[in-house]
Write a protein that holds these residues in place. Structure first.
Motif: not given
Length: 497
Positions: A13-14, A17-18, A20-21, A101, A105
């Motif tokens: 999930r980390e 998230l990375r 996704a950003f 991503a 997630l």
């Protein structure tokens, strides 16, 4: 790598998230590889500190003085750590960072079967290496025990050996020295000789049996002794009689030979060699006739690490090099001081030089013993690493199948069935390692055992037993997680995300 993969899947999930950003796969790969290298560098630093602390113990153990040359070690250590970090972290970093991503997630990596073949291969490889080393440890330890057993015929812990008997200051006082040592309380017998067990001394002679061509010459190890030698070293006659130490007719010299010498003289039955006369040429080219009066058992005079040598025992006081003091009670400091005092009383101008018969035995035995200890250490490290990886992977796999297990329990599966299911999942890779590890272990042990005249028996059952032990240990490690997961309530398992 198995443990790193299991830990990495906990960060999916980390990673999602990375990404996704805006993080790219390359950036994530560099981050994970840098983390892996940093971890290995800290481990290397800890290992170097441990070596520095243990080095004095090692020096005392092997009797050497080893020092660390940091200018040579540090560059190699850094390169090794970087290489290890890259190798250990490359696969987990690639596996975790390559997905989209959304997949990260949603934790899709925890529910799919991606990378399962590679993880299975890693488990099988780890256990193949562990089984190989563990089997070698078992063979070496059993062979070492056999070496000790075969050499128990000699009273290693009951004999003190004094050297320098060939010194000109001692030669004329041999009888006086023997009487002084025999008078010490606790001394059973004193004997002088040119050779002792576990040490190839005493010289050799070239024997040419009567009527045999010079090309058929036989080299015999010649051990000169006195009348107390056989009793001091528990050497027993198997046929014939003892040498007559009072006879000196100027003709043939009486000898007692071992069975190997009798066989090489052409007598498969040692007793048939009694009365045989042969001519010998010593190192100086002098000829002498010898007559066989007795034979003794094979007792590995030079140690089990060497094949039996043809040996002849005879009388020649001019060749004495050792004085063996056989004791009738355990060796202690007081007894050794009395032996030293007896030597100093007779030969005050020459310091005593003594050793135990065990010391001569340890000169050759310390090598196989050291090999066994080092391989046992490597085996412990290898099996520990394999079990740590299996432990982490078992936790990860149990976590991935949490909902499946909860559903199976709802459908009526019993706890024991679930435990067997999880254990069997890891049994297959371990079983796959057996066809690789067992033949290699047999091949390596066969090479090692070829160095010895007598080998430990039943090598294949020993290797099979070590593989069974390793398999049971793996089952125990996996069962720790399997039992915990199987005991969980179905409601909790089905709510797991």
């Amino acid at each position: 790598a198995n443990l790193a993969t299991a830990l990495g899947f906990g960060r999916t999930r980390e990673v999602g998230l990375r990404k996704a950003f805006g993080a790219s796969q390359g950036q994530l790969l560099r981050q994970f590889l840098l983390e892996s290298i940093t971890l290995v560098l800290f481990a290397g630093l800890l290992a170097l500190a441990s070596v520095e602390l243990l080095l004095p113990v090692y020096n005392e153990w092997v009797g050497r003085s080893v020092e660390l040359e940091y200018l040579d070690i540090i560059p190699t250590l850094i390169a090794t750590c970087i290489g290890t970090g890259l190798l250990a972290g490359a696969y987990p970093a690639y596996l975790i960072s390559r997905h989209q991503a959304v997949a990260g997630l949603r934790n899709d990596l925890l529910t799919g079967r991606r990378g399962s073949r590679v993880r299975t291969l890693l488990i099988a490889s780890q256990f193949a290496i562990s089984l190989f080393i563990l089997a070698l440890v078992a063979i070496i330890q059993l062979q070492n025990a056999k070496l000790i057993e075969l050499n128990d015929s000699y009273p290693r812990s009951e004999v003190v050996v004094l050297s320098q008997i060939e010194d000109s200051r001692v030669v004329g006082k041999v009888q006086q020295l023997g009487d002084a040592l025999a008078s010490v309380a606790g001394v059973r017998s004193v004997t002088f000789s040119s050779g002792i067990p576990f040490l190839q001394t005493g010289g050799s002679i070239t024997v040419v049996d009567t009527g045999v061509a010079p090309d058929d010459a036989l080299e015999l190890l010649m051990v000169s002794m006195d009348a107390a030698y056989f009793d001091a070293y528990n050497i027993n006659l198997t046929s014939g009689q003892m040498i007559d130490f009072t006879r000196d007719d100027g003709g043939s010299r009486e000898v007692v030979i071992n069975q190997t010498a009798a066989q090489q003289l052409g007598h498969p039955v040692a007793q048939d060699s009694i009365g045989r006369v042969f001519e010998a040429v010593d190192e100086n080219g002098d000829k002498q006739h010898y007559r066989v009066v007795g034979t003794v058992l094979e007792q590995y005079f030079l140690g089990v690490h060497m094949k039996e040598q043809p040996i002849a025992f005879s009388i020649d006081p001019d060749r004495y090099e050792f004085c063996s003091v056989r004791l009738d009670r355990p060796i202690d400091d007081e007894l050794l001081q009395q032996i030293d005092a007896a030597w100093a009383k007779v030969i005050p101008e020459l310091p005593v030089r003594r050793a135990f018969l065990t010391d001569y035995f340890d000169r050759f035995f310390r090598i196989p013993r050291l090999i066994g200890q080092l391989i046992a250490l490597f085996a412990g490290i290898a099996i520990t690493l394999a079990l740590i990886g299996l432990f982490g992977l078992a936790a990860f796999m149990a976590q991935r199948r949490t909902r499946e297990i909860g559903l199976r329990k709802v459908m009526g599966a019993e706890r024991n069935q679930l435990i067997r299911l999880l254990i069997w999942q890891f049994t297959l890779p371990v079983l796959w390692s057996l066809p690789v590890a067992l033949p290699l272990a047999y091949w390596a042990s066969d090479i090692y055992l070829d160095f010895f005249a007598e080998r430990v028996a039943h090598v294949i059952p020993i290797i099979a037993a070590t593989s069974i032990i390793c398999l049971f240990i793996a089952w125990l490690v996996v069962a720790v997680h399997a039992i915990g997961v199987a005991r969980a309530r179905p409601a909790q398992s089905l709510r797991y995300r």
